[in-house]
Scaffold this motif. Sequence first.
Motif, PDB file in Angstrom:
ATOM      1  N   ALA A 132       1.818   3.638  -7.561  1.00 44.81           N
ATOM      2  CA  ALA A 132       0.392   2.799  -7.601  1.00 44.81           C
ATOM      3  C   ALA A 132      -0.509   3.195  -8.974  1.00 44.81           C
ATOM      4  N   GLU A 133      -0.616   4.402  -9.162  1.00 46.58           N
ATOM      5  CA  GLU A 133      -1.567   4.940 -10.291  1.00 46.58           C
ATOM      6  C   GLU A 133      -0.706   4.297 -11.409  1.00 46.58           C
ATOM      7  N   HIS A 134       0.490   4.676 -11.480  1.00 45.00           N
ATOM      8  CA  HIS A 134       1.394   4.361 -12.691  1.00 45.00           C
ATOM      9  C   HIS A 134       1.023   2.912 -12.889  1.00 45.00           C
ATOM     10  N   SER A 135       0.945   2.053 -11.894  1.00 46.25           N
ATOM     11  CA  SER A 135       1.009   0.414 -12.347  1.00 46.25           C
ATOM     12  C   SER A 135      -0.479  -0.011 -12.661  1.00 46.25           C
ATOM     13  N   TRP A 136      -1.521   0.724 -11.897  1.00 49.84           N
ATOM     14  CA  TRP A 136      -2.940   0.706 -12.456  1.00 49.84           C
ATOM     15  C   TRP A 136      -3.047   0.977 -14.117  1.00 49.84           C
ATOM     16  N   HIS A 137      -2.267   1.951 -14.541  1.00 48.69           N
ATOM     17  CA  HIS A 137      -2.648   2.787 -15.564  1.00 48.69           C
ATOM     18  C   HIS A 137      -2.021   1.788 -16.720  1.00 48.69           C
ATOM     19  N   ALA A 180      -1.352  -1.653 -16.440  1.00 47.40           N
ATOM     20  CA  ALA A 180      -2.322  -2.852 -16.517  1.00 47.40           C
ATOM     21  C   ALA A 180      -3.331  -2.529 -17.376  1.00 47.40           C
ATOM     22  N   LEU A 181      -4.095  -1.288 -17.222  1.00 48.35           N
ATOM     23  CA  LEU A 181      -5.282  -0.868 -18.228  1.00 48.35           C
ATOM     24  C   LEU A 181      -4.606  -0.735 -19.689  1.00 48.35           C
ATOM     25  N   LYS A 201       1.566   3.724  -2.995  1.00 50.29           N
ATOM     26  CA  LYS A 201       0.650   4.921  -3.302  1.00 50.29           C
ATOM     27  C   LYS A 201       1.426   6.308  -2.913  1.00 50.29           C
ATOM     28  N   ASP A 224       0.871  -1.448  -0.083  1.00 54.87           N
ATOM     29  CA  ASP A 224      -0.097  -0.091   0.026  1.00 54.87           C
ATOM     30  C   ASP A 224       0.742   1.125  -0.026  1.00 54.87           C
ATOM     31  N   LEU A 234       1.802  -5.092 -12.819  1.00 52.07           N
ATOM     32  CA  LEU A 234       1.635  -4.687 -11.469  1.00 52.07           C
ATOM     33  C   LEU A 234       2.736  -5.059 -10.529  1.00 52.07           C
TER      34      LEU A 234
END
Length: 179
Positions: A37-42, A44-45, A19, A16, A68
């Motif tokens: 964390a935002e970078h990793s999510w983006h 994956a998308l 972030k 966590d 991820l």
Amino acid sequence: MPPHLPAQLEFLLMCDRLKAVRRSTFLHDGSRPENSAEHSWHLALMALTLAEYAAPGTKLPRVVELLLTHDLVEIHAGDLHFAASPEAHARQLRAETEAAEQLFALLPEPQRATFHALHAEFEAAQTPEAQFARALDALQPLLLTWAGGGLGCAMREPDLTAARLRALKEPRLRAFPAL
């Protein structure tokens, strides 16, 4: 309680902290730096959205796993600006290797080995999955900074033009000309 659950929960709570790792790339609207964390999510998308540009036979679930997990080491090592010196990149690689040891040690076996393998695969960039993951990792800052009305970074880094950024990222993007 299952015997591995406390260690897994400790690992997840540590993750966590991703972030709180600030990156040098700003959000598309220029309002603030993104966090890791935002970078990793983006990323994956992006993999799910741009999968058709991967080499035939590329296993998309593996790409998402790589994306991820590859920046988790930044919890301990921090992020490094991609235009940093080769010496700084070498120091960062050492710091990330140490961070992987520290972070993945929280996990029980065989998960510990799995996360180490994911980190090593991404860094080695030898598999089609890792090559596609690294291309997306190179594309994402370009997308946020200059695509579709992005505000760029001329105010913060006047020497980092779109052309210079593209040249810095080109080696990872070369195999994916559509990107």
